[in-house]
Design an enzyme around this catalytic site. Structure first.
Site, PDB file in Angstrom:
ATOM      1  N   HIS A  53       7.895  32.707  40.863  1.00  0.00           N
ATOM      2  CA  HIS A  53       6.796  31.749  40.793  1.00  0.00           C
ATOM      3  C   HIS A  53       5.780  31.277  42.138  1.00  0.00           C
ATOM      4  O   HIS A  53       5.025  30.956  42.045  1.00  0.00           O
ATOM      5  CB  HIS A  53       7.067  30.770  40.403  1.00  0.00           C
ATOM      6  CG  HIS A  53       7.762  31.104  38.626  1.00  0.00           C
ATOM      7  ND1 HIS A  53       6.904  31.772  38.233  1.00  0.00           N
ATOM      8  CD2 HIS A  53       9.032  30.467  38.713  1.00  0.00           C
ATOM      9  CE1 HIS A  53       7.610  32.232  36.941  1.00  0.00           C
ATOM     10  NE2 HIS A  53       8.947  31.577  37.335  1.00  0.00           N
TER      11      HIS A  53
ATOM     12  N   LEU B  88     -17.079  27.170  40.361  1.00  0.00           N
ATOM     13  CA  LEU B  88     -16.119  27.435  39.683  1.00  0.00           C
ATOM     14  C   LEU B  88     -14.948  26.246  38.812  1.00  0.00           C
ATOM     15  O   LEU B  88     -15.041  25.942  39.358  1.00  0.00           O
ATOM     16  CB  LEU B  88     -15.105  28.180  40.551  1.00  0.00           C
ATOM     17  CG  LEU B  88     -14.098  29.055  39.095  1.00  0.00           C
ATOM     18  CD1 LEU B  88     -13.998  29.924  38.574  1.00  0.00           C
ATOM     19  CD2 LEU B  88     -12.816  29.720  40.503  1.00  0.00           C
TER      20      LEU B  88
ATOM     21  N   ASP C  76       1.632  37.064  34.024  1.00  0.00           N
ATOM     22  CA  ASP C  76       2.910  37.930  33.526  1.00  0.00           C
ATOM     23  C   ASP C  76       3.746  38.775  35.844  1.00  0.00           C
ATOM     24  O   ASP C  76       3.333  39.422  35.624  1.00  0.00           O
ATOM     25  CB  ASP C  76       3.068  38.308  32.628  1.00  0.00           C
ATOM     26  CG  ASP C  76       4.354  38.812  31.645  1.00  0.00           C
ATOM     27  OD1 ASP C  76       5.319  37.479  32.080  1.00  0.00           O
ATOM     28  OD2 ASP C  76       4.665  39.106  30.646  1.00  0.00           O
TER      29      ASP C  76
END
Ligand code: FPP
Length: 243
Positions: A38, A131, A21
């Site tokens: 973004h 990962l 956020d």
């Protein structure tokens, strides 16, 4: 990175989830359009993905677009989707770094070109074993739980394990993933925003004030330090939890 390995151990195998956020506020504070926030957020994603396996994270779940984000201006939604498509179209870094991408959430409402790019990224990174990178797009935890709870045989009891399997099927069509160990939210707010509500049953929660584009390796290491300093009791008393 060697420092990180020494401090955290390369095989801790944790599942960390992040609510990224603060992109919009970061951009607005600099007189930039939100889309630039973004884009800066994507740079933070790259930093964290690169560092995660080195410091003991084996699964990383990122909230990129919630099903409630459709209510944002169409131009912001479109720029976010373009950014995501750009990411999925070139996964060389992930492929080389042993990162396997798995997108979770609905695929029937996103632009077809984004859905195609996602399929490409998932295929291209399938061999990755260092990962598991799960990216939530058009995701709503409540919606996934509701779909999983629609029992094919009403009245029949279910177990947590079976429900978790059905939830994974409803969320991404794959096998169940391990519960979340640590949930981080940047941007200073302290809420869960319909994210991973089943999977965080015993997660440690960490709310940090920095905006997501500013989040770096030092913040990730500080989060891991904080997590490793906590005592996880899973409802037990301290002596039993420790044994
Ligand atoms: C919330 O911040 C963030 C989003 C809705 C989008 C997050 C997406 C990215 C960081 C790009 C991710 C890319 C990949 C490949 C995972 P906000 O814009 O709501 O911030 P605000 O609260 O300051 O307005």
């Amino acid at each position: 990175m060697k420092d990180g390995q020494a401090r955290f151990g390369a095989d801790t195998g944790l599942h960390v989830a992040i609510l990224m956020d603060g992109n919009g506020r970061w951009a607005t504070a600099r007189g930039l359009p939100r889309s630039e926030g973004h884009r800066a957020g994507l740079a933070a994603v790259r930093r964290v993905v690169r560092a995660a396996p080195e410091i003991g994270i084996s699964t990383l779940t990122l909230y990129a677009f919630s099903s409630h984000n459709w209510e944002r201006p169409a131009s912001e939604v479109a720029s976010l989707f373009r950014l995501l498509e750009e990411y999925f179209c070139d996964v060389t870094d992930c492929h080389e770094g042993g990162v396997r991408i798995q997108v979770i959430g609905r695929r029937d409402r996103i632009p077809p070109s984004l859905a195609t790019a996602i399929e490409y990224a998932e295929q291209a990174t399938r061999p990755g074993r260092r990962l598991e990178l799960r990216i939530a797009i058009d995701y709503s935890s409540r919606e996934a739980i509701l779909r999983a709870a629609t029992c094919p045989r009403p009245g029949r009891e279910t177990s947590e394990e079976e429900f978790a399997r059905r939830l994974a099927l409803a969320t991404h069509g794959g096998p169940a993933t391990p519960d979340i160990d640590l949930l981080i939210r940047t941007g200073g707010e302290q809420r869960l925003s319909d994210f991973m509500l089943w999977e965080i049953a015993y997660a440690e929660l960490l709310f940090v004030p920095c905006m997501w584009p500013e989040f770096g390796l030092a913040d990730l290491e500080a989060a891991m330090d904080d997590y490793l300093g906590r005592e996880r009791r899973f409802g037990r008393v301290p002596e039993i939890a420790a044994s």
